[in-house]
Design an enzyme around this catalytic site. Sequence first.
Site, mmCIF file in Angstrom:
data_model
loop_
_atom_site.group_PDB
_atom_site.id
_atom_site.type_symbol
_atom_site.label_atom_id
_atom_site.label_comp_id
_atom_site.label_asym_id
_atom_site.label_seq_id
_atom_site.Cartn_x
_atom_site.Cartn_y
_atom_site.Cartn_z
ATOM 1 N N ASP A 138 3.211 -2.728 8.082
ATOM 2 C CA ASP A 138 2.136 -2.750 6.897
ATOM 3 C C ASP A 138 1.228 -1.626 7.236
ATOM 4 O OD1 ASP A 138 0.424 -5.372 5.556
ATOM 5 O OD2 ASP A 138 0.568 -3.562 4.662
ATOM 6 N N GLU B 99 -1.066 -10.606 3.412
ATOM 7 C CA GLU B 99 -0.816 -9.829 4.467
ATOM 8 C C GLU B 99 -0.885 -10.591 5.813
ATOM 9 O OE1 GLU B 99 -2.929 -6.587 3.312
ATOM 10 O OE2 GLU B 99 -1.356 -5.407 2.927
ATOM 11 N N LYS C 97 -8.159 -4.261 6.618
ATOM 12 C CA LYS C 97 -7.004 -4.150 5.577
ATOM 13 C C LYS C 97 -7.660 -4.709 4.505
ATOM 14 C CE LYS C 97 -3.051 -5.378 6.577
ATOM 15 N NZ LYS C 97 -2.643 -4.208 5.783
ATOM 16 N N GLY D 281 -5.861 -2.700 -0.773
ATOM 17 C CA GLY D 281 -4.905 -2.744 -1.545
ATOM 18 C C GLY D 281 -4.849 -4.138 -2.341
ATOM 19 N N GLY E 178 0.689 -1.222 -0.087
ATOM 20 C CA GLY E 178 -0.085 0.054 0.062
ATOM 21 C C GLY E 178 0.889 1.243 -0.018
ATOM 22 N N ALA F 237 -3.182 -0.043 6.910
ATOM 23 C CA ALA F 237 -4.348 -0.586 7.318
ATOM 24 C C ALA F 237 -5.394 0.652 6.459
ATOM 25 C CB ALA F 237 -4.520 -0.701 8.809
HETATM 26 O O1 DER Z 1 -4.405 -3.602 1.381
HETATM 27 C C1 DER Z 1 -4.102 -3.295 2.785
HETATM 28 O O2 DER Z 1 -4.443 -3.670 3.510
HETATM 29 C C2 DER Z 1 -3.121 -2.121 2.427
HETATM 30 O O3 DER Z 1 -2.476 -2.200 3.659
HETATM 31 C C3 DER Z 1 -3.875 -0.676 2.180
HETATM 32 O O4 DER Z 1 -4.880 -0.562 2.064
HETATM 33 C C4 DER Z 1 -3.296 0.293 3.224
HETATM 34 O O5 DER Z 1 -3.821 1.599 2.627
HETATM 35 P P1 DER Z 1 -2.652 2.887 2.293
HETATM 36 O O6 DER Z 1 -2.674 2.424 1.071
HETATM 37 O O7 DER Z 1 -3.506 4.087 2.574
HETATM 38 O O8 DER Z 1 -1.573 2.521 3.083
#
Ligand code: DER
Length: 220
Positions: free
Chosen positions: A80, A102, A93, A96, A26, A82
Amino acid sequence: MNPKKIAAEEAVKLVEDGMIIGLGTGSTAYWAIERIGQRVKEGLRIQSVATSKRSEEQARRLGIPIIPLEDIERIDLTIDGADEADGDRNLIKGGGGALLREKIIATHSKRLVIVADESKTVDTLGRFPLPVEIVSFGANLTLLRLTALEGHPHIRMEGDRPYVTDNGNWIADCRFEAIADAPRLERELNLIPGVVENGLFIGMASSVYVGHADGSVTVQ
Ligand code: DER
């Protein structure tokens, strides 16, 4: 000031020589991988596993050593992003599209550190549609079961075709009202044949680093 970048770079201070690092996916995890890449160029000695093909490509481009998941039994630290984080560090989550890898990597990590900007912090999970990874076979029937749970599911599209995850599956984005009992919902979802995994990460995050526009970072 980029709050996502600030939070990510603060979390990367936790990375030490000899660690096996889980690389998230992400736009926030992107900055963590960039900073790790800088530190590797400065001599940091780590190995890493990636939660998506695009994070792996970024790591390889930066010269971060990548090892196959099959070669390890532990991950010291995963950083990671969120889509939502509540006050108990429970997460949504999957925005992305990488939730399955994940969650596998997070589950086998000694520490899961989440990095985000303040737009991700909520009192109750559920404002963000809950991503649920499903197999394409019988997807229409799986959607019926998600609808029965009042998930109002929609197949995530990429152009005029369903989005396909790194694992060859589809994503059903489910708009539940406020999720009052996340552990129960997680169990109910994963009992549906056809559901591979869901984007609820309950009780998994060790800490949440939140970046703010003033340059500060708060840690939950
Ligand atoms: O898919 C996910 O969980 C990713 O971590 C993502 O959704 C996190 O969002 P970001 O692009 O705003 O960091």
